[in-house]
Design an enzyme around this catalytic site. Structure first.
Site, mmCIF file in Angstrom:
data_model
loop_
_atom_site.group_PDB
_atom_site.id
_atom_site.type_symbol
_atom_site.label_atom_id
_atom_site.label_comp_id
_atom_site.label_asym_id
_atom_site.label_seq_id
_atom_site.Cartn_x
_atom_site.Cartn_y
_atom_site.Cartn_z
ATOM 1 N N ASN A 9 -0.337 10.673 -1.655
ATOM 2 C CA ASN A 9 0.978 11.063 -2.174
ATOM 3 C C ASN A 9 0.896 10.899 -3.685
ATOM 4 O O ASN A 9 0.987 9.788 -4.193
ATOM 5 C CB ASN A 9 2.063 10.156 -1.571
ATOM 6 C CG ASN A 9 3.423 10.379 -2.205
ATOM 7 O OD1 ASN A 9 3.630 11.351 -2.929
ATOM 8 N ND2 ASN A 9 4.369 9.476 -1.945
ATOM 9 N N LYS A 11 2.905 11.705 -5.919
ATOM 10 C CA LYS A 11 4.205 11.512 -6.580
ATOM 11 C C LYS A 11 4.270 12.421 -7.815
ATOM 12 O O LYS A 11 3.674 13.492 -7.809
ATOM 13 C CB LYS A 11 4.428 10.030 -6.901
ATOM 14 C CG LYS A 11 4.217 9.158 -5.647
ATOM 15 C CD LYS A 11 4.708 7.771 -5.781
ATOM 16 C CE LYS A 11 4.451 7.023 -4.469
ATOM 17 N NZ LYS A 11 4.954 5.658 -4.499
ATOM 18 N N HIS A 94 10.781 9.967 2.080
ATOM 19 C CA HIS A 94 10.114 8.892 1.343
ATOM 20 C C HIS A 94 11.189 7.951 0.783
ATOM 21 O O HIS A 94 12.269 8.400 0.382
ATOM 22 C CB HIS A 94 9.258 9.470 0.223
ATOM 23 C CG HIS A 94 8.387 8.433 -0.418
ATOM 24 N ND1 HIS A 94 8.872 7.560 -1.361
ATOM 25 C CD2 HIS A 94 7.089 8.098 -0.211
ATOM 26 C CE1 HIS A 94 7.882 6.735 -1.718
ATOM 27 N NE2 HIS A 94 6.798 7.035 -1.041
ATOM 28 N N GLU A 96 11.533 6.632 -1.974
ATOM 29 C CA GLU A 96 12.007 6.985 -3.322
ATOM 30 C C GLU A 96 13.049 8.098 -3.256
ATOM 31 O O GLU A 96 13.994 8.124 -4.047
ATOM 32 C CB GLU A 96 10.802 7.377 -4.202
ATOM 33 C CG GLU A 96 9.994 6.139 -4.592
ATOM 34 C CD GLU A 96 8.513 6.376 -4.838
ATOM 35 O OE1 GLU A 96 8.099 7.541 -5.020
ATOM 36 O OE2 GLU A 96 7.748 5.388 -4.830
ATOM 37 N N GLU A 166 6.374 2.540 5.731
ATOM 38 C CA GLU A 166 6.191 2.086 4.362
ATOM 39 C C GLU A 166 7.257 1.058 4.010
ATOM 40 O O GLU A 166 8.380 1.425 3.636
ATOM 41 C CB GLU A 166 6.283 3.257 3.379
ATOM 42 C CG GLU A 166 5.246 4.335 3.606
ATOM 43 C CD GLU A 166 4.995 5.158 2.335
ATOM 44 O OE1 GLU A 166 3.840 5.242 1.944
ATOM 45 O OE2 GLU A 166 5.955 5.674 1.762
ATOM 46 N N GLY A 172 4.026 0.503 -4.443
ATOM 47 C CA GLY A 172 3.798 0.463 -5.883
ATOM 48 C C GLY A 172 3.926 -0.924 -6.491
ATOM 49 O O GLY A 172 3.994 -1.072 -7.705
ATOM 50 N N SER A 211 0.843 0.091 -1.293
ATOM 51 C CA SER A 211 -0.242 -0.626 -1.981
ATOM 52 C C SER A 211 -1.533 -0.703 -1.174
ATOM 53 O O SER A 211 -2.222 -1.718 -1.193
ATOM 54 C CB SER A 211 0.232 -2.027 -2.399
ATOM 55 O OG SER A 211 1.336 -1.930 -3.279
#
Ligand code: PGA
Length: 248
Positions: A9, A11, A94, A96, A166, A172, A211
């Site tokens: 991904n 991003k 996701h 985010e 996730e 991250g 991560s």
């Protein structure tokens, strides 16, 4: 045995020059990888990914799509547009997108359905925040996120989908869930699907994300219900990404 699947991904990273180098690097080492591999790139680079990856072992996809088929939705991208670029996958829900762009469970469920209607394979992201984990409601949260999709598209839809667990606190942050923590939630997800359809649950690929690095991938992927990973930061380096792919 279930297939293993690792997806990058990217991003909002990359440019034409860097992407070319990254994809060239991935293609150079993909021969030694047994797992299925994909990269989910920003919309403007789908044409580049297609040109570079067509005919290779690496699939490509997008990171988001509109829940609408077409219309006056400035700035949005539809599933059919993704089809024009021969995407196989699209990430849906996701964390985010959920946290920064207000995507509710209901919107995520609509996007998942829109992807499948167009023949795309959604990678449905689920996961709890640190606050939710500490409150002991991880399963409640992940269960609710799954229910939104199950209620709209049914369990059989998971025959053509991937789930990515996730934990938001691991994305991250450099803080990975321990293999045991991740396995526990993966087992919960599979059991929830199994209760509705054992066959679908058996074949369902459930990725771990948050991560993942070359140094921790193998022990995560060794867990019985972890079938690969959704890789953010570490997917931007060809050697690191390939090492993760080889671990699957
Ligand atoms: P990360 O991101 O690997 O950089 O933690 C994973 C993701 O958000 O998909």
């Amino acid at each position: 045995m279930r297939r293993k699947f690792v997806a990058g991904n990217w991003k909002m990273h990359g440019n034409l020059v860097d992407n070319d180098a990254l994809l060239t690097g991935i293609l150079a080492g993909i021969g030694e990888v047994r797992a299925e591999v994909a990269v989910c790139v920003p919309f403007p680079y789908l044409a580049q990914a297609k040109a570079k990856l067509a005919g290779s072992k690496v699939a490509w996809g997008a990171q988001n799509l509109s829940q609408h088929a077409k219309g006056a939705y400035t700035g949005e991208v539809s599933a059919l547009m993704l089809n024009d670029f021969e995407c196989k996958y699209v990430i849906v829900g996701h964390s985010e997108r959920r946290a920064l762009y207000g995507e509710s469970d209901a919107i995520v469920a609509e996007k998942y359905a829109a992807a499948q209607t167009a023949g795309l394979v959604p990678i449905l992201c689920v996961g709890e925040t640190l606050e939710e984990r500490e409150a002991g409601i991880t399963e409640q949260v992940v269960g609710r996120q799954l229910d939104a999709v199950l209620n709209k598209s049914g369990v059989i839809s998971f025959a053509n989908a991937v789930i990515a667990y996730e934990p938001v606190w691991a994305i991250g942050t450099g803080k990975t869930a321990t293999p045991e923590q991740a396995q526990a939630v993966h087992a919960f997800i599979r059991a929830k699907i199994r209760a509705l359809d054992a066959e679908v649950a058996e074949h369902l690929v459930i990725q771990y994300g948050g991560s993942v690095k070359a140094s921790n991938a193998a022990e995560l992927f060794a867990q019985p219900d972890i079938d690969g990973g959704l890789i953010g930061g570490a997917s931007l380096n060809a050697e690191e990404f390939l090492a993760i792919c080889r671990a699957a």
